[in-house]
Design a protein around this motif. Structure first.
Motif, mmCIF file in Angstrom:
data_model
loop_
_atom_site.group_PDB
_atom_site.id
_atom_site.type_symbol
_atom_site.label_atom_id
_atom_site.label_comp_id
_atom_site.label_asym_id
_atom_site.label_seq_id
_atom_site.Cartn_x
_atom_site.Cartn_y
_atom_site.Cartn_z
ATOM 1 N N LEU A 1 0.067 -1.615 -0.170
ATOM 2 C CA LEU A 1 -0.152 0.030 -0.117
ATOM 3 C C LEU A 1 0.846 1.121 0.121
ATOM 4 O O LEU A 1 0.583 1.929 -0.461
ATOM 5 C CB LEU A 1 -1.146 -0.181 1.553
ATOM 6 N N VAL A 2 2.259 1.095 0.419
ATOM 7 C CA VAL A 2 2.883 2.470 1.045
ATOM 8 C C VAL A 2 3.412 2.834 -0.807
ATOM 9 O O VAL A 2 3.700 3.641 -0.790
ATOM 10 C CB VAL A 2 3.319 2.204 2.244
ATOM 11 N N GLU A 3 3.805 1.266 -1.256
ATOM 12 C CA GLU A 3 4.303 1.689 -2.351
ATOM 13 C C GLU A 3 3.264 2.290 -3.476
ATOM 14 O O GLU A 3 4.356 3.154 -4.539
ATOM 15 C CB GLU A 3 4.387 0.073 -3.074
ATOM 16 N N ASP B 1 2.364 7.214 -7.012
ATOM 17 C CA ASP B 1 0.638 7.326 -6.844
ATOM 18 C C ASP B 1 1.057 9.104 -6.867
ATOM 19 O O ASP B 1 0.903 10.244 -7.976
ATOM 20 C CB ASP B 1 0.052 7.318 -6.533
ATOM 21 N N SER B 2 2.179 8.900 -5.842
ATOM 22 C CA SER B 2 2.609 10.840 -5.409
ATOM 23 C C SER B 2 3.711 11.077 -6.372
ATOM 24 O O SER B 2 3.509 12.606 -6.906
ATOM 25 C CB SER B 2 2.744 10.363 -4.118
ATOM 26 N N LEU C 1 3.597 9.868 -10.061
ATOM 27 C CA LEU C 1 3.234 10.093 -11.161
ATOM 28 C C LEU C 1 2.486 10.986 -11.042
ATOM 29 O O LEU C 1 2.594 12.448 -11.892
ATOM 30 C CB LEU C 1 2.047 9.079 -11.085
ATOM 31 N N ASP C 2 1.954 12.215 -9.709
ATOM 32 C CA ASP C 2 1.025 13.273 -9.722
ATOM 33 C C ASP C 2 2.180 14.613 -9.300
ATOM 34 O O ASP C 2 2.242 15.499 -10.316
ATOM 35 C CB ASP C 2 -0.145 13.030 -7.966
ATOM 36 N N THR C 3 3.312 14.236 -8.983
ATOM 37 C CA THR C 3 4.524 15.094 -8.906
ATOM 38 C C THR C 3 5.197 14.895 -10.195
ATOM 39 O O THR C 3 5.087 16.348 -10.296
ATOM 40 C CB THR C 3 6.064 14.347 -7.703
ATOM 41 N N LYS C 4 5.215 14.601 -10.884
ATOM 42 C CA LYS C 4 6.082 14.322 -12.194
ATOM 43 C C LYS C 4 4.938 14.467 -13.165
ATOM 44 O O LYS C 4 5.268 15.310 -14.095
ATOM 45 C CB LYS C 4 5.774 12.456 -12.322
ATOM 46 N N ASP C 5 3.756 14.701 -13.031
ATOM 47 C CA ASP C 5 2.578 15.195 -13.699
ATOM 48 C C ASP C 5 2.538 16.955 -13.470
ATOM 49 O O ASP C 5 2.749 17.532 -14.491
ATOM 50 C CB ASP C 5 0.754 14.575 -13.410
ATOM 51 N N ALA C 6 3.016 17.142 -11.984
ATOM 52 C CA ALA C 6 2.788 18.376 -11.750
ATOM 53 C C ALA C 6 3.714 19.150 -12.026
ATOM 54 O O ALA C 6 3.923 20.934 -12.492
ATOM 55 C CB ALA C 6 2.636 18.605 -10.116
#
Length: 188
Positions: free
Chosen positions: A163-165, A170-171, A173-178
């Motif tokens: 779950l942590v992984e 997910d984080s 990917l969100d950071t890369k998109d940002a």
């Protein structure tokens, strides 16, 4: 009804001792030492040599003395020690067609009794073996339960790590998109 048994002493050789004596019992000249046994056999079972394949009195007497020896050994010795030897002698006597079915029945009863004693002894030994085996099983089961508990904890830990992984992925990917959005946007 059995005929009366006539016993008379016949001296053998010059020795006057009773050890070398021969007794005439229902027409059979047997060693004096066997006379009481043979008399008891005749009283209970009749002339067991009546159907003997050997017709001479001396041959029949020989087998009757073997029967007396068998009876004497059964009465004075532990059957376990002598049963095989007695069975061999008994076969010889049976081949001569001497009626020893009553001895055979006694030996078969001994075998059945001995088999029953061995089964009881085996059961007692089994009970003795079961006690430590049960303790070993209980010890191993307790170890199994402890290992299963450790496995379940390790499995939960792996689930949390997954779950942590996933959350980290997910984080990221969100950071890369940002980041990509930030780089692509003009400043002015």
């Amino acid at each position: 009804m059995l005929p009366l048994i006539h016993i008379h002493f016949v001296q053998v050789g010059n020795d006057s001792s009773h050890e070398n004596g021969i007794i005439c019992l229902q027409g059979y000249k047997v060693k004096q030492s066997y006379a009481p046994i043979l008399e008891a056999i005749f009283n209970k079972h009749g002339d067991i040599a009546a159907n003997c394949v050997f017709k001479t009195s001396s041959a029949r007497t020989y087998f009757l003395e073997v029967v007396c020896e068998i009876v004497e050994r059964i009465q004075t010795t532990d059957m376990i020690e002598i049963v095989e030897d007695i069975e061999g002698q008994l076969l010889d006597v049976e081949v001569a067609n001497i009626n020893v079915s009553w001895i055979r029945a006694h030996i078969e009863a001994f075998h059945k009794g001995n088999e029953a004693r061995m089964l009881v002894k085996t059961k007692a030994n089994l009970t003795l073996v079961k006690i430590p085996a049960r303790r070993d099983l209980e010890r191993r089961y307790a170890k199994f339960l402890a290992a299963r508990e450790r496995f379940e904890k390790a499995d939960k830990c792996m689930q949390v790590l997954h779950l942590v992984e996933k959350k980290l992925n997910d984080s990221i990917l969100d950071t890369k998109d940002a980041k990509d959005l930030y780089v692509k946007q003009p400043l002015l």
